[in-house]
Write a protein that holds these residues in place. Structure first.
Motif, PDB file in Angstrom:
ATOM      1  N   ASP A 336      42.356  35.644   6.396  1.00 23.89           N
ATOM      2  CA  ASP A 336      41.493  34.773   5.611  1.00 23.89           C
ATOM      3  C   ASP A 336      42.139  34.649   4.238  1.00 23.89           C
ATOM      4  O   ASP A 336      42.126  35.596   3.448  1.00 23.89           O
ATOM      5  CB  ASP A 336      40.099  35.393   5.505  1.00 23.89           C
ATOM      6  CG  ASP A 336      39.129  34.528   4.696  1.00 23.89           C
ATOM      7  OD1 ASP A 336      39.577  33.543   4.074  1.00 23.89           O
ATOM      8  OD2 ASP A 336      37.926  34.858   4.679  1.00 23.89           O
ATOM      9  N   LEU A 337      42.727  33.503   3.953  1.00 24.72           N
ATOM     10  CA  LEU A 337      43.499  33.332   2.722  1.00 24.72           C
ATOM     11  C   LEU A 337      42.621  33.263   1.480  1.00 24.72           C
ATOM     12  O   LEU A 337      43.139  33.260   0.361  1.00 24.72           O
ATOM     13  CB  LEU A 337      44.373  32.079   2.830  1.00 24.72           C
ATOM     14  CG  LEU A 337      45.389  32.095   3.968  1.00 24.72           C
ATOM     15  CD1 LEU A 337      46.149  30.770   4.014  1.00 24.72           C
ATOM     16  CD2 LEU A 337      46.372  33.257   3.835  1.00 24.72           C
ATOM     17  N   LEU A 338      41.315  33.221   1.654  1.00 16.90           N
ATOM     18  CA  LEU A 338      40.395  33.276   0.523  1.00 16.90           C
ATOM     19  C   LEU A 338      39.854  34.685   0.308  1.00 16.90           C
ATOM     20  O   LEU A 338      39.038  34.913  -0.588  1.00 16.90           O
ATOM     21  CB  LEU A 338      39.231  32.304   0.740  1.00 16.90           C
ATOM     22  CG  LEU A 338      39.619  30.828   0.840  1.00 16.90           C
ATOM     23  CD1 LEU A 338      38.390  29.983   1.152  1.00 16.90           C
ATOM     24  CD2 LEU A 338      40.283  30.351  -0.447  1.00 16.90           C
ATOM     25  N   PHE A 349      46.574  39.397 -10.568  1.00 16.84           N
ATOM     26  CA  PHE A 349      45.346  38.944  -9.917  1.00 16.84           C
ATOM     27  C   PHE A 349      44.438  40.139  -9.639  1.00 16.84           C
ATOM     28  O   PHE A 349      44.862  41.294  -9.711  1.00 16.84           O
ATOM     29  CB  PHE A 349      45.668  38.200  -8.623  1.00 16.84           C
ATOM     30  CG  PHE A 349      46.348  36.877  -8.840  1.00 16.84           C
ATOM     31  CD1 PHE A 349      45.610  35.747  -9.161  1.00 16.84           C
ATOM     32  CD2 PHE A 349      47.732  36.759  -8.732  1.00 16.84           C
ATOM     33  CE1 PHE A 349      46.239  34.521  -9.360  1.00 16.84           C
ATOM     34  CE2 PHE A 349      48.363  35.544  -8.929  1.00 16.84           C
ATOM     35  CZ  PHE A 349      47.610  34.415  -9.254  1.00 16.84           C
ATOM     36  N   GLY A 350      43.172  39.870  -9.311  1.00 11.48           N
ATOM     37  CA  GLY A 350      42.216  40.930  -9.054  1.00 11.48           C
ATOM     38  C   GLY A 350      42.397  41.582  -7.700  1.00 11.48           C
ATOM     39  O   GLY A 350      43.347  41.292  -6.955  1.00 11.48           O
ATOM     40  N   GLU A 351      41.466  42.480  -7.359  1.00  8.62           N
ATOM     41  CA  GLU A 351      41.576  43.262  -6.136  1.00  8.62           C
ATOM     42  C   GLU A 351      41.321  42.425  -4.885  1.00  8.62           C
ATOM     43  O   GLU A 351      41.610  42.859  -3.776  1.00  8.62           O
ATOM     44  CB  GLU A 351      40.613  44.451  -6.203  1.00  8.62           C
ATOM     45  CG  GLU A 351      41.029  45.453  -7.274  1.00  8.62           C
ATOM     46  CD  GLU A 351      39.958  46.494  -7.544  1.00  8.62           C
ATOM     47  OE1 GLU A 351      38.848  46.343  -6.968  1.00  8.62           O
ATOM     48  OE2 GLU A 351      40.213  47.424  -8.317  1.00  8.62           O
ATOM     49  N   THR A 352      40.737  41.251  -5.056  1.00  8.21           N
ATOM     50  CA  THR A 352      40.645  40.270  -3.973  1.00  8.21           C
ATOM     51  C   THR A 352      41.402  39.027  -4.408  1.00  8.21           C
ATOM     52  O   THR A 352      41.133  38.471  -5.471  1.00  8.21           O
ATOM     53  CB  THR A 352      39.186  39.908  -3.661  1.00  8.21           C
ATOM     54  OG1 THR A 352      38.488  41.081  -3.236  1.00  8.21           O
ATOM     55  CG2 THR A 352      39.115  38.857  -2.564  1.00  8.21           C
ATOM     56  N   PHE A 353      42.359  38.608  -3.598  1.00  8.60           N
ATOM     57  CA  PHE A 353      43.206  37.461  -3.934  1.00  8.60           C
ATOM     58  C   PHE A 353      42.771  36.255  -3.105  1.00  8.60           C
ATOM     59  O   PHE A 353      42.549  36.362  -1.904  1.00  8.60           O
ATOM     60  CB  PHE A 353      44.669  37.788  -3.639  1.00  8.60           C
ATOM     61  CG  PHE A 353      45.619  36.641  -3.903  1.00  8.60           C
ATOM     62  CD1 PHE A 353      46.101  36.401  -5.181  1.00  8.60           C
ATOM     63  CD2 PHE A 353      46.021  35.801  -2.864  1.00  8.60           C
ATOM     64  CE1 PHE A 353      46.976  35.337  -5.427  1.00  8.60           C
ATOM     65  CE2 PHE A 353      46.887  34.748  -3.096  1.00  8.60           C
ATOM     66  CZ  PHE A 353      47.360  34.521  -4.397  1.00  8.60           C
TER      67      PHE A 353
END
Length: 412
Positions: A336-338, A349-353
């Motif tokens: 899931d690229l989101l 970037f944050g811990e979720t890219f």
């Protein structure tokens, strides 16, 4: 893929020497326990992880190239105005791994449609990502041309260099002799070009399917929407077949189903075999396709949104041996690229890219657990990363939760 009408500023690309760096320089993520011990969040079960990030600035042009964008409105788009000082290095819509740390990438057809893209020269660029520095170098490339006059209808330019008003190129693969096959959306056609971009055969028509831009329509009714031709194209691992995949549904087919064809390279003709890919929603599109083995393909599927509005940007694996009741290939999401884990906070970037671009059109398998993904930035019309600024061409590497068990021939 239909582009957004746009405009652009200055800045010229400086060619550089290749930097020695592995294809995905970031080390593999540690175990959940090790990550927690270091105060880093572990990926959720099944979650893919960002392992590398590199970016080519949007305002990058082919050195010494002729101006472009003269048919565009001069009003600024994302702060960039037309016409442009050169040929933009933009809109990556296909990728070939050269297995030496460099990649061939295909520029999209230009600035959105036939009418505004006659001064955009169709081109293959050679790039080298440097994931340690988060940069992409452009090492050269070649324009596409038809010096042998294999195209039977009038071209835009007298010198027969191909432009975005001639073809809408969206997918590419390289075969054993070093030549390339390219998928087009205007016909849709298959184009066979040499290692220097010269057309080797007449464009190959797709029997029974015609887009509105097809030069042989002759007042007839198209059965495929504009800019919905060959968006993805895989090559069989024995090098004998191509598998081009339409982006749009052919009139009369069930909504949200896409045809994947088989093309025999030795015979130079389509076979009777046809596969079906089913979108999660009829409004979605595919972005690219690549072979994993003799039975499986990896396919990008996306919605038409960008930035915070983006809801679906995924990588699926489909298997030709498993079909649903409608005959479509079964799908398994592998990324899931989101929602990519980023425990190392790569590139700040944050811990979720999130990879929140409208058009994501390139996927390549780097090893049995790692893929590369690139966006098409619709230069300068897309602004999925930062509102009001044209998107860069980003190249990310992603570690999957499970191994692909891919055929080793994909690395040749």
């Amino acid at each position: 893929m239909r582009r957004i009408t746009m405009t652009v500023g200055s800045a010229v690309l400086t060619l550089g020497l290749a930097i020695s760096a592995p294809a995905h320089a970031e080390p593999e993520p540690q175990s959940a326990a090790a990550a927690e011990a270091k105060g880093r969040p572990a990926p959720a079960p099944g979650q893919a992880t960002l392992t590398g990030f590199a970016s080519l600035p949007a305002l990058t042009y082919v050195p010494g190239s002729e101006p472009s964008g003269k048919q565009l409105d001069t009003a600024p788009v994302n702060g960039v105005s037309a016409p442009f000082p050169g040929q933009p290095v933009q809109g990556f819509s296909g990728i070939v791994d050269r297995h030496d740390g460099t990649f061939d990438v295909l520029s999209d057809n230009g600035f959105g449609n036939k009418a505004n893209s006659s001064d955009f020269l169709l081109r293959v660029h050679r790039i080298k990502p440097d994931f340690a520095r988060h940069t992409v170098r452009v090492l050269g490339g070649f324009n596409l041309s038809d010096p042998r006059k294999l195209v039977s209808w009038p071209l835009t330019r007298k010198d027969r260099v191909l432009t975005g008003a001639d073809f809408d190129i969206e997918s590419i693969t390289r075969v054993s002799d070093g030549s390339y096959w390219i998928g087009d959306e205007f016909g849709p056609f298959l184009l066979h070009v040499s290692s220097t971009g010269r057309l080797l055969d007449a464009p190959v028509k797709l029997p029974g399917v015609q887009a509105p831009e097809n030069p042989f329509l002759n007042g007839g009714q198209p059965n495929l929407n504009s800019s919905k031709g060959f968006e993805g194209m895989a090559r069989s691992l024995d090098g004998r077949k191509l598998y081009p995949l339409l982006e749009g549904t052919v009139a009369g087919d069930p909504a949200g189903t896409l045809r994947m064809y088989e093309f025999d390279l030795r015979k130079g003709a389509y076979t009777a075999k046809r596969l079906t890919y089913k979108l999660e929603s009829p409004g979605n599109s595919i972005g690219d396709a690549i072979s994993i083995d003799d039975h499986r393909f990896m396919i990008i599927e996306r919605d038409n949104e960008q930035g915070d509005a983006a809801q679906l940007k995924r990588i699926y694996i489909v298997d030709t041996r498993d079909r649903d009741r409608d005959g479509a290939m079964d799908k398994t999401m592998v990324a899931d690229l989101l929602n990519l884990a980023n425990p190392k906070r790569i590139a700040g970037f944050g811990e979720t890219f999130r990879f929140p671009f409208q058009t994501i059109e390139d996927v390549v398998i780097l090893d049995d657990r790692t893929i590369g993904v690139l966006d098409d930035n619709n230069f300068p019309g897309s602004n999925g990363r930062t509102p009001g600024k044209p998107d860069n061409n980003e190249f990310i590497t992603v570690r999957l939760a499970e191994r692909l068990h891919a055929d080793r021939r994909i690395y040749r």
